[in-house]
Enzyme design. Structure first.
Site, mmCIF file in Angstrom:
data_model
loop_
_atom_site.group_PDB
_atom_site.id
_atom_site.type_symbol
_atom_site.label_atom_id
_atom_site.label_comp_id
_atom_site.label_asym_id
_atom_site.label_seq_id
_atom_site.Cartn_x
_atom_site.Cartn_y
_atom_site.Cartn_z
ATOM 1 N N LYS A 1 6.088 5.110 -8.884
ATOM 2 C CA LYS A 1 7.201 5.119 -9.282
ATOM 3 C C LYS A 1 7.991 4.350 -8.554
ATOM 4 C CE LYS A 1 6.766 9.763 -8.596
ATOM 5 N NZ LYS A 1 5.968 10.625 -8.897
ATOM 6 N N GLU B 1 6.327 -4.785 -8.535
ATOM 7 C CA GLU B 1 5.914 -3.655 -7.497
ATOM 8 C C GLU B 1 6.941 -3.423 -6.429
ATOM 9 O OE1 GLU B 1 4.790 -1.036 -6.658
ATOM 10 O OE2 GLU B 1 2.592 -0.939 -5.880
ATOM 11 N N ASP B 2 7.265 -2.346 -5.671
ATOM 12 C CA ASP B 2 8.175 -2.086 -4.813
ATOM 13 C C ASP B 2 7.782 -2.725 -3.392
ATOM 14 O OD1 ASP B 2 5.999 -0.471 -3.984
ATOM 15 O OD2 ASP B 2 7.170 1.356 -3.858
ATOM 16 N N ASP C 1 1.716 -3.782 0.956
ATOM 17 C CA ASP C 1 1.329 -3.381 2.145
ATOM 18 C C ASP C 1 -0.193 -3.824 2.561
ATOM 19 O OD1 ASP C 1 1.911 -1.835 4.623
ATOM 20 O OD2 ASP C 1 0.879 0.076 3.597
ATOM 21 N N LYS D 1 4.814 -6.766 3.610
ATOM 22 C CA LYS D 1 4.474 -6.395 4.885
ATOM 23 C C LYS D 1 3.199 -7.456 5.188
ATOM 24 C CE LYS D 1 6.023 -1.778 5.302
ATOM 25 N NZ LYS D 1 5.219 -0.300 5.536
ATOM 26 N N PHE E 1 8.119 1.844 8.706
ATOM 27 C CA PHE E 1 7.962 2.594 7.502
ATOM 28 C C PHE E 1 9.485 2.897 6.522
ATOM 29 C CE2 PHE E 1 7.887 6.106 4.447
ATOM 30 C CZ PHE E 1 6.421 5.919 3.873
ATOM 31 N N ASP F 1 9.519 5.610 -1.183
ATOM 32 C CA ASP F 1 9.629 7.073 -0.739
ATOM 33 C C ASP F 1 9.151 7.679 0.329
ATOM 34 O OD1 ASP F 1 7.138 6.881 -2.018
ATOM 35 O OD2 ASP F 1 7.097 9.020 -1.907
#
Ligand code: IMP
Ligand code: MG
Length: 178
Positions: free
Chosen positions: A42, A98-99, A102, A130, A151, A158
């Site tokens: 999400k 995509e957000d 990582d 990142k 983070f 989220d």
């Protein structure tokens, strides 16, 4: 909610400008091509919603939902598909939205999985990256911002399903998750 944020890393204005820039570049790069944006649920929802409004060529959108196997601290490289695409992608120019990238595990898996369906091309647009955390090789054609290993929450990101609705990207206070 705001009290849980240690520092705003990327403000609403900065994000708006960056998304505008990326949308413009995508419009230029994909003009005349059959473009399909695939959002990863999400976390990509705010980015996807804002990005498509900055794209001025015809495009369609679809969504996938995925989850990593096992607990979050082990990276098995296996990703479970919770919701697959609604349509075929054969011969389409696919852009995964995509957000954040990582470790790279999720996108590496998705790209390989979708390549099997014979898209004309497949690229990635990620709001955040990142690079220090990377465990598998993955290249994104469009990246909004580079972030250090904190983070982050907000603008789709989220912690325990919360904070996605913050209009900016911030660093979550450690006491919230420790
Ligand atoms: P990867 O497979 O390790 O690249 O992980 C990508 C996914 O992990 C992202 O789509 C996010 O859902 C989540 N993630 C990674 N870093 C963060 C963060 O700083 N805050 C919130 N979610 C994150
Ligand atoms: Mg995600």
């Amino acid at each position: 909610m705001k009290d849980d944020i240690k520092e705003v890393l990327f403000s609403e204005d900065q994000i708006r400008e960056k998304v505008k820039e990326i949308g413009k570049q995508i419009s230029k790069d994909y003009r005349g091509k059959d473009l399909l944006l695939i959002g990863v649920l999400k976390g990509s929802v705010p980015f996807m919603a804002d990005l498509i409004k900055e794209i001025d060529i015809p495009c369609s959108i679809d969504f996938m939902a995925v989850s990593s196997y096992g607990n979050s601290s082990t990276t098995s490289g296996v990703v479970r598909i919770l919701k697959d695409l609604d349509f075929e992608i054969e011969d389409k120019h696919v852009l995964i939205v995509e957000d954040i990238i990582d470790t790279g595990t999720t996108l590496r898996y998705l790209v390989d999985y979708l390549k099997g369906r014979k898209p004309a091309s497949i690229e990635i647009a990620a709001l955040l990256n990142k690079p220090e955390r990377r465990m598998v090789q993955i290249d994104a054609k469009y990246v909004g911002f580079k972030a250090a290993d904190f983070f982050l929450v907000g603008y789709g990101l989220d912690y325990a399903e919360k904070y996605r609705n913050l209009p900016y990207v911030g660093i979550l206070k450690e006491e919230v998750y420790k």
